[in-house]
Design a protein around this motif. Structure first.
Motif, PDB file in Angstrom:
ATOM      1  N   UNK A   1      -2.404   3.302 -58.562  1.00  0.00           N
ATOM      2  CA  UNK A   1      -1.935   3.224 -57.171  1.00  0.00           C
ATOM      3  C   UNK A   1      -1.055   4.423 -56.855  1.00  0.00           C
ATOM      4  N   UNK A   2      -0.164   4.790 -57.777  1.00  0.00           N
ATOM      5  CA  UNK A   2       0.702   5.944 -57.554  1.00  0.00           C
ATOM      6  C   UNK A   2      -0.127   7.211 -57.376  1.00  0.00           C
ATOM      7  N   UNK A   3      -1.186   7.347 -58.146  1.00  0.00           N
ATOM      8  CA  UNK A   3      -2.062   8.520 -58.021  1.00  0.00           C
ATOM      9  C   UNK A   3      -2.775   8.521 -56.677  1.00  0.00           C
ATOM     10  N   UNK A   4      -3.232   7.366 -56.238  1.00  0.00           N
ATOM     11  CA  UNK A   4      -3.880   7.273 -54.930  1.00  0.00           C
ATOM     12  C   UNK A   4      -2.873   7.509 -53.804  1.00  0.00           C
ATOM     13  N   UNK A   5      -1.632   7.061 -53.996  1.00  0.00           N
ATOM     14  CA  UNK A   5      -0.591   7.334 -53.001  1.00  0.00           C
ATOM     15  C   UNK A   5      -0.324   8.830 -52.898  1.00  0.00           C
ATOM     16  N   UNK A   6      -0.263   9.497 -54.023  1.00  0.00           N
ATOM     17  CA  UNK A   6      -0.067  10.949 -54.010  1.00  0.00           C
ATOM     18  C   UNK A   6      -1.222  11.633 -53.279  1.00  0.00           C
ATOM     19  N   UNK A   7      -2.438  11.152 -53.513  1.00  0.00           N
ATOM     20  CA  UNK A   7      -3.599  11.693 -52.808  1.00  0.00           C
ATOM     21  C   UNK A   7      -3.480  11.440 -51.305  1.00  0.00           C
TER      22      UNK A   7
ATOM     23  N   UNK B   1      -7.172  15.033 -43.854  1.00  0.00           N
ATOM     24  CA  UNK B   1      -7.916  15.650 -44.958  1.00  0.00           C
ATOM     25  C   UNK B   1      -8.738  14.647 -45.743  1.00  0.00           C
ATOM     26  N   UNK B   2      -9.140  13.553 -45.102  1.00  0.00           N
ATOM     27  CA  UNK B   2      -9.885  12.558 -45.869  1.00  0.00           C
ATOM     28  C   UNK B   2     -11.328  12.435 -45.390  1.00  0.00           C
ATOM     29  N   UNK B   3     -11.581  11.734 -44.312  1.00  0.00           N
ATOM     30  CA  UNK B   3     -12.949  11.416 -43.907  1.00  0.00           C
ATOM     31  C   UNK B   3     -13.448  12.369 -42.832  1.00  0.00           C
ATOM     32  N   UNK B   4     -14.769  12.504 -42.745  1.00  0.00           N
ATOM     33  CA  UNK B   4     -15.377  13.352 -41.716  1.00  0.00           C
ATOM     34  C   UNK B   4     -15.050  12.807 -40.332  1.00  0.00           C
ATOM     35  N   UNK B   5     -14.783  13.728 -39.390  1.00  0.00           N
ATOM     36  CA  UNK B   5     -14.412  13.282 -38.046  1.00  0.00           C
ATOM     37  C   UNK B   5     -14.561  14.433 -37.065  1.00  0.00           C
ATOM     38  N   UNK B   6     -14.670  14.056 -35.792  1.00  0.00           N
ATOM     39  CA  UNK B   6     -14.606  15.034 -34.709  1.00  0.00           C
ATOM     40  C   UNK B   6     -13.131  15.224 -34.376  1.00  0.00           C
ATOM     41  N   UNK B   7     -12.618  16.432 -34.600  1.00  0.00           N
ATOM     42  CA  UNK B   7     -11.194  16.693 -34.450  1.00  0.00           C
ATOM     43  C   UNK B   7     -10.985  17.955 -33.629  1.00  0.00           C
TER      44      UNK B   7
ATOM     45  N   UNK C   1      -3.201  14.050 -48.071  1.00  0.00           N
ATOM     46  CA  UNK C   1      -4.235  14.001 -47.035  1.00  0.00           C
ATOM     47  C   UNK C   1      -3.711  13.486 -45.697  1.00  0.00           C
ATOM     48  N   UNK C   2      -2.387  13.267 -45.587  1.00  0.00           N
ATOM     49  CA  UNK C   2      -1.709  12.929 -44.335  1.00  0.00           C
ATOM     50  C   UNK C   2      -2.129  11.565 -43.790  1.00  0.00           C
TER      51      UNK C   2
ATOM     52  N   UNK D   1      -7.291  11.826 -40.812  1.00  0.00           N
ATOM     53  CA  UNK D   1      -6.420  10.970 -41.620  1.00  0.00           C
ATOM     54  C   UNK D   1      -6.802   9.519 -41.356  1.00  0.00           C
ATOM     55  N   UNK D   2      -6.655   8.682 -42.347  1.00  0.00           N
ATOM     56  CA  UNK D   2      -7.036   7.282 -42.230  1.00  0.00           C
ATOM     57  C   UNK D   2      -5.849   6.360 -42.492  1.00  0.00           C
ATOM     58  N   UNK D   3      -6.044   5.089 -42.172  1.00  0.00           N
ATOM     59  CA  UNK D   3      -5.125   4.044 -42.611  1.00  0.00           C
ATOM     60  C   UNK D   3      -5.629   3.563 -43.964  1.00  0.00           C
ATOM     61  N   UNK D   4      -4.911   3.881 -45.014  1.00  0.00           N
ATOM     62  CA  UNK D   4      -5.281   3.431 -46.359  1.00  0.00           C
ATOM     63  C   UNK D   4      -4.421   2.215 -46.684  1.00  0.00           C
ATOM     64  N   UNK D   5      -5.056   1.055 -46.719  1.00  0.00           N
ATOM     65  CA  UNK D   5      -4.340  -0.203 -46.935  1.00  0.00           C
ATOM     66  C   UNK D   5      -4.631  -0.702 -48.345  1.00  0.00           C
ATOM     67  N   UNK D   6      -3.627  -0.700 -49.187  1.00  0.00           N
ATOM     68  CA  UNK D   6      -3.772  -1.183 -50.558  1.00  0.00           C
ATOM     69  C   UNK D   6      -3.587  -2.697 -50.570  1.00  0.00           C
ATOM     70  N   UNK D   7      -4.564  -3.399 -51.141  1.00  0.00           N
ATOM     71  CA  UNK D   7      -4.503  -4.850 -51.297  1.00  0.00           C
ATOM     72  C   UNK D   7      -4.438  -5.110 -52.798  1.00  0.00           C
ATOM     73  N   UNK D   8      -3.256  -5.489 -53.280  1.00  0.00           N
ATOM     74  CA  UNK D   8      -2.984  -5.444 -54.716  1.00  0.00           C
ATOM     75  C   UNK D   8      -2.809  -6.856 -55.273  1.00  0.00           C
ATOM     76  N   UNK D   9      -3.569  -7.154 -56.300  1.00  0.00           N
ATOM     77  CA  UNK D   9      -3.470  -8.416 -57.022  1.00  0.00           C
ATOM     78  C   UNK D   9      -2.318  -8.311 -58.021  1.00  0.00           C
TER      79      UNK D   9
END
Length: 661
Positions: free
Chosen positions: A502-508, A412-418, A512-513, A476-484
């Motif tokens: 970050x918690x809000x983005x994790x919930x998102x 449920x995130x980026x446009x793709x051929x599915x 979005x799987x 669905x994407x690989x969402x990699x958080x790089x946190x300072x």
């Protein structure tokens, strides 16, 4: 023929043992006695005999009678079986066969699950015939879905709808077929690989948490039995034939008894009180709890439902339904359950040997009290290292996407051929087993019929005619958080805002799987705090534990993220990465720290890694370092205050109103 490991040979699967069946075995047996319960979801770490016990279940179930030649396993005693192969006359031949265990592979398509037209007959003879899917084969049996949390959501919806309704309607490519589909659905999953959405979790009747035994003697017994089975499966199975027969007969007796058992009005009211007290949504919990309590009474040979039956039902039917936050672990408060349903005093014979004992520990019941550091502690060291800071209440995050059109798994995130979405065209069929687009295939073959010598009769097809539908949806994407988490981020209010974002983005990402990973950097090094996983709960726990302090090795954080992306591309080339770099842009560790950070960012951009830099800098005097980093990374620059979708709407509204003024 493969000989399954015997059900009673699994620790916890022997009803004659002093402690009786454990929760996993009991849930499976009760669902077999009363399929209307809605199946079982078994959650647990790998190597805990989940699959072994499920596959052994079919061997202890009573055999069933079916009509000979009927592909849908109709019950001969039904007056009007819901079977496309019918109608059947009164003299239809009947045969007795074992209950089927149908396994659903993770990569199964909707056509394979629900059924579709018989392609060979359609193309060769022009006949529109229905070819049954796995759900038809599972009718009156067991449908086993291993790693159900990795199955696409639309397939899980299909399975659970059919299990709840007891029938399946298939309408596609000129066919409309309805057939019976009553089965016990059993799903297994490792929570570390990701959770089911709450809406899907609720559709499973019962759920159990399993873990490997910690007692050395029990572990040794598991190994002994497994080695004995591997050495001589037939001889090992022979040791448990009597136990399997006893289990089968006991299930048969319970199935015959269950129709005569009813809940008293007082206990029915108690079911409603318990479900209300635990804050479950909807009425499914009440219905499942009542059915489970009745099945539990039948299993123990009782004519009336007791409080002990109700306690056992609540422990299996409610843990995954209680109202909770997305990142909370499932479970029940045993103390609250004791207040709502006090244990009945046991006499000489325990009426519920499968229920919890009076000295059951919190760990045994699935209720674990996690010890978390206090958020109000002082600095931990002279290096400016602060104790963990808690996050605030998560909010609706703005949608971050990868540009372009990908080819990843449906999400449920980026446009793709599915495989799901709107059809935008057709392409040659390059993958064996892919779904064929019938009309486009015929369209390609039609102009070539004269050249192939066809005058009348069936259509002449060649492999180059075959076409598949090209659909565009979301992936669905690989969402990699790089946190300072260095000293410049250690101010408590800033870190609280960062963790909330970050918690809000994790919930998102959970909704979005996506697959989630976390890289942190501080002092002189970067660390993969969480390797890529679908378990957002694990990411939230790691987030809660992050300390802050020390220098800022920004370059090391970006290089570590690049290494994670490289490995994940080898593992899953179709899943596109999205880096979410959360920093104020400062770089203070090592010589030429800023220059090395910009070089690392440019390298990621050169590798085509999509990124977003969330700028954590605050105050009136800003240096704009995060914005400069975003330029080197060819990344979107998002100030921390704009991570909230609602805040972004307010900013745009204010800007528009300002221009109008």
């Amino acid at each position: 023929m493969l000989q399954q490991f015997p059900f009673p040979a699994v620790l916890g699967g022997d009803a004659d043992a002093p402690e009786g069946l454990d929760d996993m075995a009991l849930a499976l047996v009760l669902s077999a006695i009363a399929p209307g319960i809605g199946g079982v979801l078994i959650r647990g770490e790998k190597g805990t005999a989940k699959s072994t016990l499920v596959r052994a279940l079919a061997d202890i179930l009573p055999p069933i009678d079916v009509i000979v030649g009927d592909r849908f396993s109709s019950d001969p005693v039904e007056p009007q079986p819901l079977s496309p192969d019918g109608p059947f006359g009164p003299d239809a031949a009947v045969e007795t066969r074992p209950v089927r265990l149908v396994e659903l592979p993770v990569g199964a398509t909707e056509d394979r699950v629900a059924g579709s037209i018989h392609l060979e007959r359609a193309l060769s003879d022009g006949a529109i015939d229905f070819e049954p899917g796995l759900l038809a084969k599972a009718h009156r049996g067991i449908l086993y879905v291993d790693e159900v949390n990795l199955l696409p959501d639309h397939l899980v919806d299909l399975l659970l709808d059919a299990a709840a309704m007891g029938r399946l309607t298939v309408e596609r490519e000129g066919i409309s077929v309805t057939h019976a589909a009553r089965f016990v659905i059993v799903g297994t999953m490792n929570p570390e690989e990701g959770e089911l959405r709450p809406q899907l979790l609720d559709r499973f009747g019962l759920t159990v948490e399993v873990a490997a035994p910690r007692d050395p003697a029990q572990r040794a017994e598991v190994v002994r039995r497994r080695l004995a089975y591997d050495d001589d499966p037939a001889a090992f199975r022979a040791l448990y034939v009597d136990s399997e027969n006893d289990l089968r007969e006991r299930i048969q007796r319970a199935q015959r008894r269950i129709a005569s058992i009813a809940l008293s009005p007082q206990l029915l009211l108690k079911v409603a009180e318990v479900c209300s007290a635990f804050g479950v949504d909807g009425m499914r919990a009440d219905i499942v709890t009542a059915r489970t309590a009745i099945a539990h009474a039948a299993w123990h040979g009782r004519d009336d439902v007791t409080i002990d039956d109700l306690r056992a039902a609540v422990r299996l039917a409610l843990p995954h339904r209680r109202r909770r936050n997305p990142f909370d672990a499932p479970g029940l408060d045993e103390a609250e359950l004791d207040n709502l349903l006090p244990r009945e005093p046991s006499g000489g014979d325990d009426p519920d040997p499968d229920g919890p004992g009076g000295d059951e520990s919190a760990e045994d019941s699935g209720e674990v009290s996690a010890q978390r550091p206090e958020c109000g502690g002082s600095a931990a060291s002279s290096h400016g290292e602060a104790g963990p800071v808690g996050a605030g209440q998560p909010y609706r995050a703005r949608l971050l996407t990868v540009a372009g059109v990908g080819d990843g798994q449906a999400g449920r995130r980026s446009r793709a051929r599915t495989t799901a979405g709107r059809r935008i065209g057709a392409s040659p069929l390059a993958t064996a087993g892919a779904s064929i687009h019938l009309s486009e295939t015929i369209r390609m073959a039609a102009p070539r019929q004269r050249a192939r010598g066809r005058n009348v009769g069936r259509l002449i097809l060649a492999s180059e005619d075959l076409r598949r539908a090209v659909r565009e949806g979301r992936e669905a994407n690989l969402v990699l958080f790089v946190v300072d988490v260095s000293g410049s981020m250690a101010a408590r209010e800033r870190m609280r805002r960062v963790k909330t974002a970050i918690l809000s983005l994790l919930l998102d990402a959970y909704q979005r799987r996506d697959t989630i990973g976390v890289v942190t950097f501080r002092d002189e090094v970067a660390d993969v705090a969480l390797p890529p996983t679908r378990s957002v709960e694990a990411a939230a726990r790691r987030l809660d534990e992050l300390p802050a302090g020390g220098r800022t090795p920004l370059a090391e954080g970006l290089l570590t993220a690049a290494d994670v992306v490289r490995r994940e591309r080898l593992r899953d080339p179709g899943r596109r990465p999205l880096l979410v770099v959360i920093t104020d842009g400062r770089a203070t560790a090592g010589p030429d720290a800023v220059g090395r950070a910009h070089q690392a960012g440019a390298m990621l951009a050169g590798q085509g890694v999509a990124a977003v830099v969330v700028d954590c800098e605050s105050g009136r005097m800003r240096m704009g370092l995060a914005a400069t980093l975003a330029q080197h990374m060819c990344a979107d620059h998002v100030p921390l205050v704009e991570v909230s979708a609602d805040a972004l709407v307010d900013i745009v509204r204010d800007a528009v109103q300002g221009e109008a003024a």
